[in-house]
Enzyme design. Structure first.
Site, PDB file in Angstrom:
ATOM      1  N   ARG A 295      11.021  -1.567  10.384  1.00  0.00           N
ATOM      2  CA  ARG A 295      10.031  -1.085  11.344  1.00  0.00           C
ATOM      3  C   ARG A 295       9.898  -2.065  12.504  1.00  0.00           C
ATOM      4  NH1 ARG A 295       4.615   0.495   8.092  1.00  0.00           N
ATOM      5  NH2 ARG A 295       3.690  -0.556   9.860  1.00  0.00           N
TER       6      ARG A 295
ATOM      7  N   ARG B 241      -1.149  -8.213  13.078  1.00  0.00           N
ATOM      8  CA  ARG B 241      -1.714  -7.200  12.174  1.00  0.00           C
ATOM      9  C   ARG B 241      -2.612  -7.856  11.133  1.00  0.00           C
ATOM     10  NH1 ARG B 241       3.655  -4.642  10.342  1.00  0.00           N
ATOM     11  NH2 ARG B 241       2.406  -3.501   8.843  1.00  0.00           N
TER      12      ARG B 241
ATOM     13  N   ARG C 179      11.082  -5.876   4.163  1.00  0.00           N
ATOM     14  CA  ARG C 179      10.874  -4.438   3.932  1.00  0.00           C
ATOM     15  C   ARG C 179      11.885  -3.587   4.718  1.00  0.00           C
ATOM     16  NH1 ARG C 179       4.966  -2.063   4.406  1.00  0.00           N
ATOM     17  NH2 ARG C 179       5.055  -2.632   6.597  1.00  0.00           N
TER      18      ARG C 179
ATOM     19  N   ARG D  57      -9.842   1.761   8.890  1.00  0.00           N
ATOM     20  CA  ARG D  57      -9.372   0.411   9.203  1.00  0.00           C
ATOM     21  C   ARG D  57     -10.441  -0.415   9.886  1.00  0.00           C
ATOM     22  NH1 ARG D  57      -3.649   0.991   8.570  1.00  0.00           N
ATOM     23  NH2 ARG D  57      -2.383  -0.619   9.369  1.00  0.00           N
TER      24      ARG D  57
ATOM     25  N   LYS E  77       0.826  -1.219   0.000  1.00  0.00           N
ATOM     26  CA  LYS E  77       0.000   0.000   0.000  1.00  0.00           C
ATOM     27  C   LYS E  77       0.856   1.264   0.000  1.00  0.00           C
ATOM     28  CE  LYS E  77      -2.422  -0.605   3.749  1.00  0.00           C
ATOM     29  NZ  LYS E  77      -1.924  -1.931   4.151  1.00  0.00           N
TER      30      LYS E  77
HETATM   31  P1  AMP Z   1       0.514   1.043   8.687  1.00  0.00           P
HETATM   32  O1  AMP Z   1       1.713   1.906   8.499  1.00  0.00           O
HETATM   33  O2  AMP Z   1      -0.669   1.489   7.879  1.00  0.00           O
HETATM   34  O3  AMP Z   1       0.817  -0.418   8.537  1.00  0.00           O
HETATM   35  O4  AMP Z   1       0.057   1.234  10.225  1.00  0.00           O
HETATM   36  C1  AMP Z   1       0.923   0.904  11.288  1.00  0.00           C
HETATM   37  C2  AMP Z   1       0.145   0.846  12.585  1.00  0.00           C
HETATM   38  O5  AMP Z   1      -0.430   2.121  12.873  1.00  0.00           O
HETATM   39  C3  AMP Z   1      -1.023  -0.123  12.596  1.00  0.00           C
HETATM   40  O6  AMP Z   1      -0.627  -1.456  12.858  1.00  0.00           O
HETATM   41  C4  AMP Z   1      -1.862   0.476  13.739  1.00  0.00           C
HETATM   42  O7  AMP Z   1      -1.276   0.168  15.013  1.00  0.00           O
HETATM   43  C5  AMP Z   1      -1.697   1.966  13.502  1.00  0.00           C
HETATM   44  N1  AMP Z   1      -2.731   2.469  12.577  1.00  0.00           N
HETATM   45  C6  AMP Z   1      -2.555   2.931  11.312  1.00  0.00           C
HETATM   46  N2  AMP Z   1      -3.719   3.330  10.780  1.00  0.00           N
HETATM   47  C7  AMP Z   1      -4.661   3.122  11.715  1.00  0.00           C
HETATM   48  C8  AMP Z   1      -6.070   3.314  11.763  1.00  0.00           C
HETATM   49  N3  AMP Z   1      -6.759   3.795  10.703  1.00  0.00           N
HETATM   50  N4  AMP Z   1      -6.717   2.998  12.914  1.00  0.00           N
HETATM   51  C9  AMP Z   1      -6.056   2.528  13.983  1.00  0.00           C
HETATM   52  N5  AMP Z   1      -4.729   2.284  14.000  1.00  0.00           N
HETATM   53  C10 AMP Z   1      -4.028   2.578  12.885  1.00  0.00           C
END
Ligand code: AMP
Length: 226
Positions: free
Chosen positions: A161, A172, A127, A88, A13
Site C-alpha cells: 500500500r 498514522r 505487509r 476513528r 485489524k
Molecule cells: P486503514 O485501511 O483503516 O488503515 O485506513 C487507511 C486510511 O483511510 C487512513 O489512514 C485514513 O486516511 C483513511 N480512513 C480510514 N478510515 C477512516 C475514518 N474512519 N476516518 C477518516 N479517515 C479514515
C-alpha cells in the site's frame, strides 16, 4: 452481533476482521477499504479521500460519516456488522452512537487490539496485499506467500500500500494516538471494551477475539467444544 475492531496501524485489524466477520457471518465494513475502492474508481468520493489517505491523515468527518451511514443502511447489516477502521475519532463515535440509537440498536462489543509501538513500523513494512482481493493479506515475515509476490489464494499480484511506507506509518500512528485512542476511552465508559494482545499467530489472536465476544468455543479454533 455489532462489533468494532480498533487498534493502531499494524495491529492486524484487517486480517482479524476478515476472519471474525466470516466466523460470525456478518459483513466486514472497513472504511479504509471503502475509500481505496472509491479511489480506484476515481469517483468524486475517491478524489476527496485521496489526499488524506496518501498523507496518512483522516478523511474529513462529514465525508466518512456519510459513507458509513449509507453502508449501514443496507439490509445485509440487519443481523450485525463488524466495523474495521471506524470510528476513528470522538466525533465519528458520537455520530455512530446517534445512528444506532435512532435505529433502536446498540453495539455489543469493542475489541481493542494492542501492539507495542516499537513493532508497528516493522509489521506494516512487511505487509503485502493482493490486487485481486483486498481480503487476501500477507506479511513477508509472519505469513509469507508460498511464491514471492503472488497470492496463495487466487494467484493475484501482491503489492505494498502507498501509505505503508515508513514516514506515512509514523504519521498514522500519531493520528491514532491523538484522535483514535480517545475513542477507546469513550467506549470503555460504556463498558464495551475488551483489550486483546495482537502479538502471536493469526490463529492465537483470533482465538482471543472470539473468546472476548463469547464465541471462544467455536469449532476449528483450537478451544474445547461444549
Ligand atoms: P486503514 O485501511 O483503516 O488503515 O485506513 C487507511 C486510511 O483511510 C487512513 O489512514 C485514513 O486516511 C483513511 N480512513 C480510514 N478510515 C477512516 C475514518 N474512519 N476516518 C477518516 N479517515 C479514515
Amino acid at each position: 452481533m455489532r462489533i468494532i475492531l480498533i487498534g493502531p496501524p499494524g495491529a492486524g485489524k484487517g486480517t482479524q476482521a476478515v476472519r471474525l466477520a466470516a466466523h460470525l457471518s456478518i459483513p466486514h465494513i472497513s472504511t479504509g477499504d471503502l475509500f481505496r475502492a472509491h479511489m480506484n474508481q476515481g469517483d468524486q468520493l475517491g478524489r476527496t479521500a485521496d489526499v488524506a489517505v496518501r498523507a496518512g491523515l483522516l478523511v474529513p468527518d462529514e465525508v466518512t460519516i456519510a459513507m458509513i451511514e449509507e453502508r449501514l443502511a443496507r439490509p445485509d447489516t440487519e443481523g450485525g456488522f463488524l466495523l474495521d477502521g471506524f470510528p476513528r475519532n470522538l466525533a465519528q463515535a458520537q455520530a455512530l452512537d446517534a445512528l444506532l440509537a435512532g435505529a433502536r440498536s446498540r453495539l455489543d462489543s469493542v475489541l481493542d487490539l494492542e501492539i507495542p509501538e516499537s513493532q508497528v513500523v516493522s509489521r506494516i513494512a512487511g505487509r503485502r496485499l493482493c490486487r485481486e482481493d483486498r481480503e487476501h493479506i500477507f506479511h513477508l515475515d509472519h505469513s509469507p506467500p508460498r511464491v514471492a509476490g503472488t497470492c496463495d489464494v487466487c494467484g493475484g499480484e501482491l503489492y505494498q500500500r502507498d501509505d505503508d511506507h515508513e514516514a506515512t506509518v509514523r504519521r498514522r500512528l500519531e493520528v491514532y494516538r491523538a484522535d483514535t485512542a480517545p475513542v477507546v476511552d469513550h467506549y470503555r465508559g460504556q463498558g464495551l471494551v475488551t483489550r486483546i494482545s495482537a502479538l502471536g499467530s493469526v490463529e492465537e489472536v483470533l482465538d482471543r477475539a472470539l473468546a472476548a465476544i463469547g464465541q471462544g468455543e467455536a469449532q476449528g479454533h483450537g478451544l474445547p467444544s461444549k
